[in-house]
Design a protein around this motif. Structure first.
Motif, mmCIF file in Angstrom:
data_model
loop_
_atom_site.group_PDB
_atom_site.id
_atom_site.type_symbol
_atom_site.label_atom_id
_atom_site.label_comp_id
_atom_site.label_asym_id
_atom_site.label_seq_id
_atom_site.Cartn_x
_atom_site.Cartn_y
_atom_site.Cartn_z
ATOM 1 N N SER A 188 0.717 -1.058 0.345
ATOM 2 C CA SER A 188 0.064 0.321 0.084
ATOM 3 C C SER A 188 0.957 0.979 -0.211
ATOM 4 N N ALA A 189 1.579 1.041 1.024
ATOM 5 C CA ALA A 189 2.565 2.616 0.646
ATOM 6 C C ALA A 189 3.477 2.837 -0.622
ATOM 7 N N ARG A 241 1.241 4.112 -2.639
ATOM 8 C CA ARG A 241 0.949 5.537 -2.921
ATOM 9 C C ARG A 241 2.134 6.346 -3.054
ATOM 10 N N GLU A 267 1.711 6.411 -7.037
ATOM 11 C CA GLU A 267 0.645 7.748 -7.514
ATOM 12 C C GLU A 267 1.073 8.397 -7.476
ATOM 13 N N GLN A 268 2.249 9.615 -6.247
ATOM 14 C CA GLN A 268 2.860 10.750 -6.250
ATOM 15 C C GLN A 268 3.969 10.631 -6.794
#
Length: 273
Positions: free
Chosen positions: A224-225, A228, A231-232
């Protein structure tokens, strides 16, 4: 200057994690590491290089054999050729300094000739591992030192993609091999690098005995990290970190030519008994 809490949050991709009570300027410096792939043309001068290598030589070494060497490549044409050999990575040509780290048993072989002593132990896998590990330890010290001088670095494992050509380009003698490269230079502020999250400590830190099963929750958290982070950073990565990592170890075809390394090493004089 980021706070310890911000550095921990960035390193693990989890803003809820508290910074440990144990802290120091060295830990703060190390947690700020990021892989820099965009550089200004400003040269790395001789004083900076000398300081970086002194730090590298301060790393631990197995039996003080110091079975490594490093080649500083500044010539633009040679850097461009190294970039071509290293999967055409632009940063290898762009960074003003490329450090190519060498597992070096040639010097030890020469010492045995000078002292008229046998060198049979150099034919064993252990000797190659000593050279590769010593080079890695030295290089990590060098990376930390370079970053302390305001420089950026990124390791280049693709120096192993076409090892014969790299050896020829750098005039490497038998019983030496380039284990990886390292770009060094002043980071381009217009193209900043970010701290990439690492696995939770629950995955890599084991107490008393190793456990695979205990790692699974942490891996899911990390998936999950990293999603993110992808995406960032606007990275076009398909699937989770676990999927991405599994693809990298799927077979010989995923090794970018490095499946030939044992044959290459033996041809270079590493018997690997």
């Amino acid at each position: 200057m980021p706070t310890p809490q911000q550095l921990i949050a960035a390193r693990y991709g989890d803003a809820s994690l508290p910074a440990p009570a144990a802290w120091s300027p060295v830990i703060e410096h190390l947690l700020g590491h990021r892989s820099v792939r965009a550089y200004l043309p400003d040269p790395v001068d001789d004083d900076q290089l000398a300081a970086i290598i002194a730090a590298a030589q301060s790393a631990s070494s197995s039996s003080n054999l110091q079975a490594w060497s490093v080649i500083a490549v500044r010539d633009p044409a040679r850097r461009a050729k190294l970039a071509e050999l290293a999967a055409k990575q632009d940063q290898v040509a762009e960074a003003p300094l490329q450090l190519v780290w060498i597992a070096d048993l040639a010097r030890l072989e020469r010492l045995t000739e000078m002292t008229q002593r046998p060198d049979g132990a150099l034919d064993y896998l252990e000797a190659f591992l000593v050279g590769a590990i010593d080079a890695a330890l030295a290089a990590q010290n060098a990376a930390a030192a370079a970053e302390s001088l305001g420089l950026g670095v990124v390791f280049i494992g693709s120096m192993r993609d076409k090892p014969e050509e790299v050896a020829d380009l750098l005039a490497l003698p038998p019983k030496t091999v380039a284990v990886f490269g390292m770009c060094v230079g002043k980071p381009d502020p217009a193209r900043p690098a970010s701290i990439k999250p690492r696995l939770p400590q629950s995955v890599v830190l084991h107490h008393e005995r190793y456990s695979l099963d205990a790692q699974e929750p942490g891996i899911e958290t990390y998936n999950s990290a990293m999603m993110r982070f992808y995406e960032q950073q606007k990275m076009n990565v398909r699937g989770t970190w676990a999927v991405h990592s599994s693809k990298r170890v799927a077979g010989a075809e995923t090794l970018s030519g490095r499946d030939r390394l044992v044959d290459f090493l033996r041809a270079r004089g590493f018997a690997l008994k």
